[in-house]
Design a protein around this motif. Structure first.
Motif, PDB file in Angstrom:
ATOM      1  N   GLY A  44       0.833  -1.199   0.000  1.00  0.00           N
ATOM      2  CA  GLY A  44       0.000   0.000   0.000  1.00  0.00           C
ATOM      3  C   GLY A  44       0.866   1.246   0.000  1.00  0.00           C
ATOM      4  N   THR A  45       0.393   2.285   0.700  1.00  0.00           N
ATOM      5  CA  THR A  45       1.094   3.572   0.710  1.00  0.00           C
ATOM      6  C   THR A  45       1.862   3.752   2.009  1.00  0.00           C
ATOM      7  OG1 THR A  45      -0.646   4.530  -0.664  1.00  0.00           O
ATOM      8  CG2 THR A  45       0.787   6.067   0.492  1.00  0.00           C
ATOM      9  N   VAL A  46       3.123   4.138   1.863  1.00  0.00           N
ATOM     10  CA  VAL A  46       3.987   4.424   3.007  1.00  0.00           C
ATOM     11  C   VAL A  46       4.619   5.790   2.764  1.00  0.00           C
ATOM     12  CG1 VAL A  46       6.008   3.675   4.337  1.00  0.00           C
ATOM     13  CG2 VAL A  46       4.455   1.960   3.354  1.00  0.00           C
ATOM     14  N   ASP A  47       4.589   6.651   3.787  1.00  0.00           N
ATOM     15  CA  ASP A  47       5.250   7.954   3.715  1.00  0.00           C
ATOM     16  C   ASP A  47       6.561   7.871   4.489  1.00  0.00           C
ATOM     17  OD1 ASP A  47       3.113   9.512   2.415  1.00  0.00           O
ATOM     18  OD2 ASP A  47       2.000   9.106   4.261  1.00  0.00           O
ATOM     19  N   ALA A  48       7.572   8.591   4.022  1.00  0.00           N
ATOM     20  CA  ALA A  48       8.858   8.621   4.727  1.00  0.00           C
ATOM     21  C   ALA A  48       9.361  10.058   4.782  1.00  0.00           C
ATOM     22  CB  ALA A  48       9.871   7.730   4.037  1.00  0.00           C
ATOM     23  N   VAL A 158       5.012   2.390  12.243  1.00  0.00           N
ATOM     24  CA  VAL A 158       6.201   3.249  12.242  1.00  0.00           C
ATOM     25  C   VAL A 158       7.482   2.414  12.186  1.00  0.00           C
ATOM     26  CG1 VAL A 158       7.521   4.976  13.538  1.00  0.00           C
ATOM     27  CG2 VAL A 158       5.019   5.066  13.525  1.00  0.00           C
ATOM     28  N   MET A 159       8.372   2.789  11.252  1.00  0.00           N
ATOM     29  CA  MET A 159       9.677   2.148  11.148  1.00  0.00           C
ATOM     30  C   MET A 159      10.741   3.238  11.040  1.00  0.00           C
ATOM     31  SD  MET A 159      10.945  -1.088   8.869  1.00  0.00           S
ATOM     32  CE  MET A 159      10.124  -0.591   7.398  1.00  0.00           C
ATOM     33  N   ILE A 160      11.869   3.027  11.701  1.00  0.00           N
ATOM     34  CA  ILE A 160      13.010   3.954  11.658  1.00  0.00           C
ATOM     35  C   ILE A 160      14.123   3.300  10.854  1.00  0.00           C
ATOM     36  CG2 ILE A 160      14.713   5.229  13.024  1.00  0.00           C
ATOM     37  CD1 ILE A 160      11.838   6.164  13.515  1.00  0.00           C
ATOM     38  N   ASN A 161      14.786   4.102  10.020  1.00  0.00           N
ATOM     39  CA  ASN A 161      15.851   3.615   9.144  1.00  0.00           C
ATOM     40  C   ASN A 161      17.099   4.465   9.355  1.00  0.00           C
ATOM     41  OD1 ASN A 161      16.276   3.685   5.520  1.00  0.00           O
ATOM     42  ND2 ASN A 161      17.277   2.394   6.990  1.00  0.00           N
ATOM     43  N   LYS A 162      18.220   3.797   9.604  1.00  0.00           N
ATOM     44  CA  LYS A 162      19.520   4.478   9.684  1.00  0.00           C
ATOM     45  C   LYS A 162      20.445   3.806   8.689  1.00  0.00           C
ATOM     46  CE  LYS A 162      21.329   5.818  13.425  1.00  0.00           C
ATOM     47  NZ  LYS A 162      21.527   7.046  14.087  1.00  0.00           N
ATOM     48  N   ALA A 163      21.045   4.584   7.817  1.00  0.00           N
ATOM     49  CA  ALA A 163      21.933   4.034   6.800  1.00  0.00           C
ATOM     50  C   ALA A 163      23.272   4.760   6.838  1.00  0.00           C
ATOM     51  CB  ALA A 163      21.299   4.169   5.418  1.00  0.00           C
ATOM     52  N   GLN A 164      24.333   3.998   6.987  1.00  0.00           N
ATOM     53  CA  GLN A 164      25.689   4.541   6.929  1.00  0.00           C
ATOM     54  C   GLN A 164      26.154   4.496   5.480  1.00  0.00           C
ATOM     55  OE1 GLN A 164      27.465   5.685   9.645  1.00  0.00           O
ATOM     56  NE2 GLN A 164      25.646   5.305  10.881  1.00  0.00           N
ATOM     57  N   MET A 165      26.737   5.597   5.025  1.00  0.00           N
ATOM     58  CA  MET A 165      27.214   5.685   3.653  1.00  0.00           C
ATOM     59  C   MET A 165      28.739   5.805   3.679  1.00  0.00           C
ATOM     60  SD  MET A 165      25.900   8.317   0.734  1.00  0.00           S
ATOM     61  CE  MET A 165      26.760   9.733   1.359  1.00  0.00           C
ATOM     62  N   SER A 166      29.428   5.004   2.835  1.00  0.00           N
ATOM     63  CA  SER A 166      30.891   5.049   2.820  1.00  0.00           C
ATOM     64  C   SER A 166      31.417   4.804   1.406  1.00  0.00           C
ATOM     65  CB  SER A 166      31.469   3.996   3.780  1.00  0.00           C
ATOM     66  OG  SER A 166      31.107   2.705   3.362  1.00  0.00           O
ATOM     67  N   GLU A 174      25.352   9.880   6.784  1.00  0.00           N
ATOM     68  CA  GLU A 174      24.294   8.994   7.244  1.00  0.00           C
ATOM     69  C   GLU A 174      22.949   9.502   6.755  1.00  0.00           C
ATOM     70  OE1 GLU A 174      22.741   8.392  11.635  1.00  0.00           O
ATOM     71  OE2 GLU A 174      24.607   7.305  11.304  1.00  0.00           O
ATOM     72  N   VAL A 175      22.079   8.553   6.417  1.00  0.00           N
ATOM     73  CA  VAL A 175      20.699   8.869   6.064  1.00  0.00           C
ATOM     74  C   VAL A 175      19.822   8.335   7.193  1.00  0.00           C
ATOM     75  CG1 VAL A 175      18.825   8.480   4.426  1.00  0.00           C
ATOM     76  CG2 VAL A 175      21.165   8.736   3.588  1.00  0.00           C
ATOM     77  N   THR A 176      18.921   9.188   7.683  1.00  0.00           N
ATOM     78  CA  THR A 176      17.971   8.780   8.715  1.00  0.00           C
ATOM     79  C   THR A 176      16.575   9.028   8.165  1.00  0.00           C
ATOM     80  OG1 THR A 176      19.534   9.470  10.432  1.00  0.00           O
ATOM     81  CG2 THR A 176      17.257   9.111  11.113  1.00  0.00           C
ATOM     82  N   LEU A 177      15.725   8.007   8.269  1.00  0.00           N
ATOM     83  CA  LEU A 177      14.365   8.085   7.744  1.00  0.00           C
ATOM     84  C   LEU A 177      13.380   7.575   8.797  1.00  0.00           C
ATOM     85  CD1 LEU A 177      14.811   6.404   4.271  1.00  0.00           C
ATOM     86  CD2 LEU A 177      13.705   8.570   4.582  1.00  0.00           C
ATOM     87  N   SER A 178      12.213   8.183   8.813  1.00  0.00           N
ATOM     88  CA  SER A 178      11.100   7.593   9.567  1.00  0.00           C
ATOM     89  C   SER A 178      10.009   7.281   8.557  1.00  0.00           C
ATOM     90  CB  SER A 178      10.612   8.537  10.660  1.00  0.00           C
ATOM     91  OG  SER A 178      10.089   9.718  10.094  1.00  0.00           O
ATOM     92  N   PHE A 179       9.530   6.041   8.591  1.00  0.00           N
ATOM     93  CA  PHE A 179       8.470   5.579   7.709  1.00  0.00           C
ATOM     94  C   PHE A 179       7.152   5.560   8.479  1.00  0.00           C
ATOM     95  CE2 PHE A 179      12.267   3.455   6.036  1.00  0.00           C
ATOM     96  CZ  PHE A 179      12.143   3.654   4.675  1.00  0.00           C
ATOM     97  N   TYR A 180       6.083   5.917   7.797  1.00  0.00           N
ATOM     98  CA  TYR A 180       4.752   5.815   8.387  1.00  0.00           C
ATOM     99  C   TYR A 180       3.838   5.127   7.388  1.00  0.00           C
ATOM    100  CZ  TYR A 180       0.270   6.797  10.475  1.00  0.00           C
ATOM    101  OH  TYR A 180      -0.976   6.646  11.024  1.00  0.00           O
ATOM    102  N   LYS A 181       3.324   3.946   7.778  1.00  0.00           N
ATOM    103  CA  LYS A 181       2.414   3.179   6.918  1.00  0.00           C
ATOM    104  C   LYS A 181       1.000   3.706   7.104  1.00  0.00           C
ATOM    105  CE  LYS A 181       0.815  -1.526   6.044  1.00  0.00           C
ATOM    106  NZ  LYS A 181       0.812  -1.415   4.615  1.00  0.00           N
TER     107      LYS A 181
END
Length: 182
Positions: A44-48, A158-166, A174-181
């Protein structure tokens, strides 16, 4: 000379052993709740809502993402499509369409036009870890950067995303995201 070699060798071996223990492992989240079912959450639809921070921690960009997600069965495997529409704080827009495949329970592969090769991921409990190389455009040049991406389901919506970039093992940001379904 002999008196120097032994302490240096000991320090090297201890450092090597400590590096082997560093970092989280997906298995440590196996008992965490709520359990993440990737095909259920991304349906379905998820906002971030996200930020990109540079290596000093300064926010470089803010962005939102509208995700339209669906899954189907192909040859007995769940295959998902995540159609992502990004809008950045500077007004630029970007589109990324992921094709995810559950290759076995809790193990996934993913492809997108700007992903070099194939992403691989594992989930356990409330967590998912992705590893992939992204072709990242910066000022007219494309850089291949590695992402170590961790997602944690906090509630069923609700889901939290942390991504390390190298690149070449050097931390770029770093990318930080919060997802809301919805």
């Amino acid at each position: 000379m002999k008196s120097i070699v032994k302490p240096v060798l000991t320090i090297f071996l201890c450092s090597f052993l400590l590096l082997g223990c560093a970092g989280q492992k997906i298995s440590q989240y196996a008992n965490e709740k709520p359990s993440l079912d990737l095909s259920e959450y991304f349906s379905g639809t998820v906002d971030a809502y996200g930020i990109f921070t540079d290596r000093s921690g300064a926010v470089v960009k803010r962005f939102t993402v509208l995700i339209q997600a669906s899954w189907r069965m192909v040859d007995g495997k769940k295959v998902g499509t995540l159609d992502e529409s990004f809008e950045y704080s500077d007004g630029t827009k970007q589109k990324r369409i992921w094709t995810l495949t559950e290759v076995s329970p809790g193990r996934y592969t993913g492809k997108a036009d700007d992903v070099v090769g194939e992403a691989s991921g594992s989930s356990a409990g409330n967590a998912l870890n992705w590893a992939y190389t992204l072709a990242l455009p910066v000022d007219g040049t494309i850089y291949h950067v590695q992402f170590d991406d961790w997602m944690y389901l906090v509630t069923p919506k609700v889901m939290i995303n942390k991504a390390q970039m190298s690149k070449f093992g050097i931390h770029l940001g770093e990318v930080t995201l919060s997802f809301y379904k919805r």
